[in-house]
Design an enzyme around this catalytic site. Structure first.
Site, PDB file in Angstrom:
ATOM      1  N   GLU A  57      48.968  29.644  28.704  1.00 37.45           N
ATOM      2  CA  GLU A  57      47.750  28.936  28.305  1.00 37.45           C
ATOM      3  C   GLU A  57      47.909  28.183  26.988  1.00 37.45           C
ATOM      4  OE1 GLU A  57      44.590  31.778  28.539  1.00 37.45           O
ATOM      5  OE2 GLU A  57      44.864  32.058  30.688  1.00 37.45           O
ATOM      6  N   LYS A  94      34.259  32.255  36.299  1.00 36.57           N
ATOM      7  CA  LYS A  94      35.428  31.558  36.845  1.00 36.57           C
ATOM      8  C   LYS A  94      35.089  31.096  38.258  1.00 36.57           C
ATOM      9  CE  LYS A  94      38.960  34.154  34.266  1.00 36.57           C
ATOM     10  NZ  LYS A  94      39.951  35.258  34.357  1.00 36.57           N
TER      11      LYS A  94
END
EC number: 4.2.1.11
Length: 429
Positions: free
Chosen positions: A205, A338
């Site tokens: 990330e 999400k």
């Protein structure tokens, strides 16, 4: 003119080099909406099913041609002719077509790709930016970013147990200022790590992923970086953790290999967190307990739920049914959102609405396997979530979301709202 005339899916790559799905929805007017689906590394047991081919001769078994085929040959014929503006109707048609709780027939990746592409096509058709199409005229709040600048756990090949160490530039007056502060701290952290002789390679990330002496050293180097960048920890910049505890939990015991006493009971884990919260300006802990350790979650919430944000990710998997149970039991005070955990835009919006009505905060989140798709940024503004988690200040798949938020803030101009520390409305500050 918003009638759907064609639906087409293809296999593309995500930011980790794994296949994922991209879907295009075409309307009678000639308008097209395109969406790509993300994929997670640490996933909850109750997440909707991400359909993979399992053919080891292609992409190590991770191909998504079955999901592509499900879109092109099953879903398409069911929604062609429907109005793209009927988001709820289209999503429900796909859910009925799949017929399973976790979307295991068609695949959540197939359903979500279509769901998001439909929304994008409809927004284009009516001439509205996506955030305004989804959220209406009151969609105007830019989110405070949770920036993952140091990676461990399943997101990095290092010895750090905690998966994400994040900064939140809560003292900023605008999203643009928060982004600048984050970038400056990110670069300062690189200098701090270099000065200590640590590796400055980045994880999935975009955060740095060095081997460190302890989990607490990660917090120390970040505190140092904040100060070196010219900011005050605890005033202008707050800290947040994603522990991803399900990855550390086995037979009722948590194992943090990088700690002096690695084995911890749920009660000892709560003590561990309380010590960190007392010592550092931590405002949020995500997945502090394993997804099936509901007793541990209750302990954590009772001990720290009035002081910090307790975020359920693997715990709730963006599922309204599971979230409802958590609310009833007084577990956590925030939910991570999400899109691909539940698998459709409509169900995602339902989870957000339920959380807000219960006084839970919402954090709109990416996955470790991302694409250049920026739907996430628009969603965070559409629902006035107040918080977004979309990685570090590096890697285009992460920065794309930040850049889209800059565009939205510019577009909203004087009507844009950025609340900084006030997003934590349900805890004592």
């Amino acid at each position: 003119m918003s009638e759907i005339t064609d639906v087409y899916a293809r296999e593309i790559l995500d930011s980790r080099g794994n296949p994922t799905l991209e879907v295009e929805v075409f309307l009678e007017s000639g308008v097209m909406g395109r969406a790509a689906v993300p994929s997670g590394a640490s996933t909850g047991e109750r997440e909707a099913l991400e359909l993979r081919d399992g053919d080891k001769s292609r992409y190590l078994g991770k191909g998504v041609l079955k999901a592509v085929d499900n879109v092109n040959n099953i879903i398409a014929e069911q929604i062609i002719g429907m109005e793209a503006t009927d988001q709820i109707g289209i999503d429900q048609r796909m859910l009925d077509l799949d017929g399973t709780e976790y979307k295991s027939n068609l695949g959540a990746n197939a359903i979500l790709g279509v769901s998001l592409a439909v929304a994008k096509a409809a927004a284009e058709e009516v001439g509205l930016p996506l955030y305004q199409y989804i959220g209406g005229s009151n969609a105007k709040e830019l989110p405070l970013p949770m920036m993952n600048i140091l990676n461990g756990g399943a997101h990095a090949d290092n010895n750090v147990d905690i998966q994400e160490f994040m900064i939140m530039p809560a003292g900023a007056k605008s999203f643009a200022e928060a982004l600048r502060m984050g970038a400056e701290i990110f670069h300062a952290l690189k200098g701090v790590l270099k000065g200590k002789g640590y590796n400055t390679a980045v994880g999935d990330e975009g955060g740095f992923a060095p081997n460190l002496k302890s989990n607490e050293e990660a917090l120390e180097v970040i505190m140092d970086a904040i100060q070196k960048a010219g900011y005050k920890p605890g005033e202008e910049v707050l800290l947040a953790l994603d522990v991803a505890s399900s990855e550390l939990f086995n037979d009722g015991v948590y194992t943090l290999e990088n700690e002096a006493e690695p084995k911890k009971t749920p009660a000892q884990m709560v003590d561990f967190y309380e010590n960190l919260v007392n010592k550092y300006p931590i405002v949020s802990i995500e997945d502090g307990m394993a997804e099936n350790d509901w007793d541990g979650w209750k302990l954590l919430t009772d001990r720290l739920g009035k002081r910090i944000q307790i975020v359920g990710d693997d715990l709730f998997v963006t599922n309204p049914r599971i979230l409802k149970e958590g609310i009833q039991k007084g577990i956590a005070n925030s939910i991570l959102i999400k899109l691909n955990q539940i698998g459709s835009l409509t169900e995602t919006l339902d989870a957000i609405e339920m959380a807000k009505r219960a006084g839970y905060t919402c954090v709109i989140s990416h996955r470790s396997g991302e694409t250049e798709d920026t739907t996430l940024a628009d969603l965070s503004v559409a629902v006035n979530a107040g918080q977004i988690k979309t990685g570090s200040l590096c890697r285009t798949d992460r920065v794309a979301k930040y850049n889209q938020l800059l565009r939205i803030e510019d577009e909203l101009d004087t009507t844009a709202l950025f609340r900084g520390k006030d997003v934590f409305y349900n805890i004592r500050k």
